[in-house]
Design an enzyme around this catalytic site. Structure first.
Site, mmCIF file in Angstrom:
data_model
loop_
_atom_site.group_PDB
_atom_site.id
_atom_site.type_symbol
_atom_site.label_atom_id
_atom_site.label_comp_id
_atom_site.label_asym_id
_atom_site.label_seq_id
_atom_site.Cartn_x
_atom_site.Cartn_y
_atom_site.Cartn_z
ATOM 1 N N LYS A 47 0.789 -1.360 -0.181
ATOM 2 C CA LYS A 47 0.066 -0.229 0.078
ATOM 3 C C LYS A 47 1.226 1.522 -0.052
ATOM 4 O O LYS A 47 0.745 2.025 -0.487
ATOM 5 C CB LYS A 47 -0.469 0.109 1.257
ATOM 6 N N ASN A 48 1.671 1.339 0.468
ATOM 7 C CA ASN A 48 2.832 2.350 0.910
ATOM 8 C C ASN A 48 3.310 2.751 -0.019
ATOM 9 O O ASN A 48 4.484 3.809 0.208
ATOM 10 C CB ASN A 48 3.100 2.216 2.741
ATOM 11 N N ARG A 51 -5.118 10.755 3.646
ATOM 12 C CA ARG A 51 -4.115 12.476 4.276
ATOM 13 C C ARG A 51 -3.443 11.708 2.987
ATOM 14 O O ARG A 51 -2.262 13.085 2.346
ATOM 15 C CB ARG A 51 -3.520 11.817 5.930
ATOM 16 N N CYS A 91 -5.275 12.287 11.745
ATOM 17 C CA CYS A 91 -6.042 11.541 12.152
ATOM 18 C C CYS A 91 -5.689 11.085 13.732
ATOM 19 O O CYS A 91 -4.884 11.852 15.189
ATOM 20 C CB CYS A 91 -5.118 10.523 11.313
ATOM 21 N N ARG A 127 0.072 15.420 12.623
ATOM 22 C CA ARG A 127 0.201 14.595 11.037
ATOM 23 C C ARG A 127 0.601 16.037 10.207
ATOM 24 O O ARG A 127 -0.318 16.369 8.956
ATOM 25 C CB ARG A 127 -0.714 13.324 10.023
ATOM 26 N N LEU A 147 6.865 19.945 6.798
ATOM 27 C CA LEU A 147 8.764 19.530 6.267
ATOM 28 C C LEU A 147 8.956 20.074 4.899
ATOM 29 O O LEU A 147 9.138 19.919 3.783
ATOM 30 C CB LEU A 147 8.947 18.303 6.814
ATOM 31 N N ASP A 168 4.909 1.441 12.050
ATOM 32 C CA ASP A 168 2.875 0.355 11.348
ATOM 33 C C ASP A 168 2.920 -1.080 11.869
ATOM 34 O O ASP A 168 2.347 -1.952 11.803
ATOM 35 C CB ASP A 168 3.345 0.715 9.401
ATOM 36 N N ILE A 206 7.814 7.546 17.243
ATOM 37 C CA ILE A 206 7.105 8.694 15.737
ATOM 38 C C ILE A 206 6.418 8.840 15.285
ATOM 39 O O ILE A 206 6.655 10.662 14.685
ATOM 40 C CB ILE A 206 7.240 7.343 14.047
ATOM 41 N N ARG A 224 -8.033 -0.484 4.687
ATOM 42 C CA ARG A 224 -7.539 0.500 3.745
ATOM 43 C C ARG A 224 -6.163 0.030 3.487
ATOM 44 O O ARG A 224 -5.569 0.539 2.564
ATOM 45 C CB ARG A 224 -7.468 2.187 4.790
HETATM 46 C C1 EPZ Z 1 3.993 7.475 6.041
HETATM 47 O O1 EPZ Z 1 3.427 7.746 6.908
HETATM 48 C C2 EPZ Z 1 3.297 6.206 6.297
HETATM 49 N N1 EPZ Z 1 2.241 6.383 4.944
HETATM 50 C C3 EPZ Z 1 2.980 5.997 7.423
HETATM 51 O O2 EPZ Z 1 2.137 4.974 7.462
HETATM 52 C C4 EPZ Z 1 3.503 5.591 7.748
HETATM 53 O O3 EPZ Z 1 3.783 5.381 9.660
HETATM 54 C C5 EPZ Z 1 5.426 6.706 8.301
HETATM 55 O O4 EPZ Z 1 5.240 6.629 7.029
HETATM 56 C C6 EPZ Z 1 6.052 6.330 9.213
HETATM 57 O O5 EPZ Z 1 7.068 5.010 8.827
HETATM 58 C C7 EPZ Z 1 2.414 6.213 3.599
HETATM 59 O O6 EPZ Z 1 3.118 5.706 2.844
HETATM 60 C C8 EPZ Z 1 0.758 6.003 3.152
HETATM 61 P P1 EPZ Z 1 6.058 10.850 7.830
HETATM 62 P P2 EPZ Z 1 3.812 9.911 6.525
HETATM 63 O O7 EPZ Z 1 6.176 12.211 7.374
HETATM 64 O O8 EPZ Z 1 4.764 9.797 5.599
HETATM 65 C C9 EPZ Z 1 6.118 13.758 11.085
HETATM 66 C C10 EPZ Z 1 0.336 2.728 7.421
HETATM 67 O O9 EPZ Z 1 -0.674 2.262 8.961
HETATM 68 N N2 EPZ Z 1 6.130 14.403 10.669
HETATM 69 O O10 EPZ Z 1 7.643 9.978 8.104
HETATM 70 O O11 EPZ Z 1 2.655 10.856 6.918
HETATM 71 C C11 EPZ Z 1 4.751 13.223 11.575
HETATM 72 O O12 EPZ Z 1 3.133 14.164 12.429
HETATM 73 C C12 EPZ Z 1 0.614 4.417 7.805
HETATM 74 O O13 EPZ Z 1 0.513 2.484 6.401
HETATM 75 C C13 EPZ Z 1 5.831 16.289 10.342
HETATM 76 O O14 EPZ Z 1 6.356 16.452 11.770
HETATM 77 O O15 EPZ Z 1 4.708 10.230 7.670
HETATM 78 C C14 EPZ Z 1 5.256 12.193 11.951
HETATM 79 O O16 EPZ Z 1 5.090 12.591 13.618
HETATM 80 C C15 EPZ Z 1 0.030 4.638 9.309
HETATM 81 N N3 EPZ Z 1 5.448 17.104 9.560
HETATM 82 C C16 EPZ Z 1 6.583 11.707 11.766
HETATM 83 O O17 EPZ Z 1 6.818 12.829 11.952
HETATM 84 C C17 EPZ Z 1 6.124 17.007 8.627
HETATM 85 O O18 EPZ Z 1 5.837 17.182 7.143
HETATM 86 C C18 EPZ Z 1 6.142 10.934 10.993
HETATM 87 O O19 EPZ Z 1 5.549 10.970 9.996
HETATM 88 C C19 EPZ Z 1 5.934 15.333 7.635
HETATM 89 C C20 EPZ Z 1 6.285 14.754 9.330
#
Ligand code: EPZ
Length: 417
Positions: A22-23, A91, A115, A120, A124, A304, A326, A396
């Site tokens: 999915k990701n 998202r 969420c 989220r 960045l 995850d 995370i 999902r």
């Molecule tokens: C991706 O989410 C995955 N989703 C998530 O999987 C996964 O948990 C996550 O990466 C971490 O591995 C998809 O790929 C669709 P991040 P993403 O940007 O991109 C903070 C699942 O269950 N952050 O690495 O949203 C954020 O709040 C889902 O399949 C900022 O502060 O993850 C979080 O605390 C859930 N500002 C941390 O970084 C930003 O601009 C990690 O976020 C971006 C992120």
């Protein structure tokens, strides 16, 4: 809304085929916005989020047809707006921001809400795109981005954000000049996206490391691409073998990408090995033992898989400590597991799990995708019947999970709530 009714206590034995990731599929499908020719994707998982992505692509002017596990996308006259009623359900829609700015110089994307697992934010993503020349305003809940032509830049991420790295990687492929992404995410899904973009003619190096270099090119062509297997779905089924005391063979299962998970599951008393047919998983004799898990960006233990491994810890001898680094609110499964008889105490971003002899079936509520998976796993091992409600969360990210599990001995029914 549907629920799953699970009769627990059956050791699962047999073979499960792992679906496409999915990701990886979400950003790779979104990247079709960058190409000027049709693209055919195979090994695409049939998931709610993929249908949402295909709907969004069609709205953006890239009609997407889903046939079996194949998605064909035909980029036509692009439109810049990703509507709120779609973005609020997924998202990851924010991943169209980079490609739209790169192709159109304009994007109107509804600001994704938070969420269950956290705020989220996408700060960045926006800060980095501004370094490439984009300007953003927030109007009526929409991020409105504009740029004349994106320019290559040297970007440093404060945190190795997966989505931020993916958005910037896509944007940089058509920018003028070189872009360097430092402290980039190293997740396998980022590597799969880079491989897809290279197959469309992008010039990318360093994907999978913390420093990715991209030379902008004038255009990207079409291609045929197979999505990588889903390491989190696979990890979930590895836990299913351990928690039920069965033996599962996972075909099409990633191995290196699951290293941190396999090390921890083996430390808990499982025996997981790579064979010529696939990955074999079972519990060693002598029962399960507790261990400690700290979630980290790849190659650390994946957030995850945190909820799923916690279900296994509930039935492991001794004490386990889980540190979630995370997301700020990713323990929604804990109180539901406690309803099933688990002994878990939360303090801030840590949870202390004391193993119990057994879990008992109960009505429980799914809150987010991976929390739902952990409740299904607990229900498979629990004595009696577990009703997991609101399983639209589960759909999902897991392709008809009850069909795959029932094929190896589980007793799960899908019913209207
Ligand atoms: C991706 O989410 C995955 N989703 C998530 O999987 C996964 O948990 C996550 O990466 C971490 O591995 C998809 O790929 C669709 P991040 P993403 O940007 O991109 C903070 C699942 O269950 N952050 O690495 O949203 C954020 O709040 C889902 O399949 C900022 O502060 O993850 C979080 O605390 C859930 N500002 C941390 O970084 C930003 O601009 C990690 O976020 C971006 C992120």
């Amino acid at each position: 809304m549907d629920k799953l009714v699970i009769e627990g206590g059956v050791p699962l034995t047999g073979t499960i085929n792992v679906s496409g990731s999915k990701n990886a599929a979400l950003p790779i499908l979104m990247a079709s916005i960058l190409a000027e020719e049709p693209i055919t994707y195979t090994n695409v998982p049939r998931l709610r989020d993929i249908h949402t992505t295909n709907k969004l692509l069609s709205i953006l002017g890239c009609p997407a047809e889903f046939e079996g596990d194949t998605v064909s996308v035909r980029p036509c006259d692009l439109k810049p707006e990703a509507p709120y009623d779609l973005v609020k359900t997924m998202r990851a829609s924010v991943l169209c921001l980079g490609p739209l700015l790169a192709r159109l110089g304009e994007a109107r994307v509804a600001l994704p809400g938070g969420c269950a697992i956290g705020a989220r934010p996408v700060d960045l993503h926006l800060t980095a795109l501004e370094k490439m020349g984009a300007r953003f305003e927030l109007e009526e809940g929409y991020i409105i981005g504009r740029c004349r032509k994106l320019k290559g830049a040297h970007i440093y991420f404060d945190f190795p954000t997966v989505g931020g790295t993916e958005n910037l990687l896509m944007a940089a492929t058509l920018a003028e000049g070189e872009t360097i992404l430092e402290n980039a995410a190293r997740e396998p899904e980022v590597v799969d996206l880079a491989r897809f973009l290279i197959a469309c003619g992008a010039k990318i190096e360093g994907h999978g490391t913390s420093v990715i270099r991209v030379q902008g090119v004038p255009r990207l062509h079409g291609c045929e691409y197979a999505i990588m297997p889903d390491r989190i779905e696979a990890g979930t089924f590895l836990v299913a073998a351990g928690i039920t005391g069965g033996e599962l063979l996972l075909t099409g299962c990633p191995w290196e990408e699951l290293d941190a998970v396999i090390v921890k599951l083996n430390a808990m008393g499982m025996h997981i090995e790579k064979t010529s047919e696939g990955v074999l998983a079972k519990r060693r004799n002598g029962g399960l033992r507790g261990t400690d898990v700290t979630t980290q960006p790849f190659p650390g233990f994946p957030t995850d898989m945190q909820a799923q491994v916690m279900s296994l810890m509930c039935l492991a001898e001794g004490t386990s400590v889980v540190q979630e680094n995370i997301f700020e609110n990713r323990f929604m499964h804990v109180l539901e597991l406690v309803r099933m008889g688990a002994d878990i105490r939360i303090s801030g971003r840590s949870a202390v799990v004391r193993g119990v002899k057994r879990l008992t079936g109960a009505p429980v509520m799914a809150s987010d995708l991976r929390a739902s998976a952990s409740l299904v796993l607990a229900g498979l091992a629990a004595r009696g019947t577990t009703h997991v409600q609101r399983i639209y969360h589960l759909d999902r990210g897991y392709e008809r999970i009850e069909l795959k599990l029932n094929a190896v001995g589980a007793r799960i029914r899908r019913e209207a709530e």
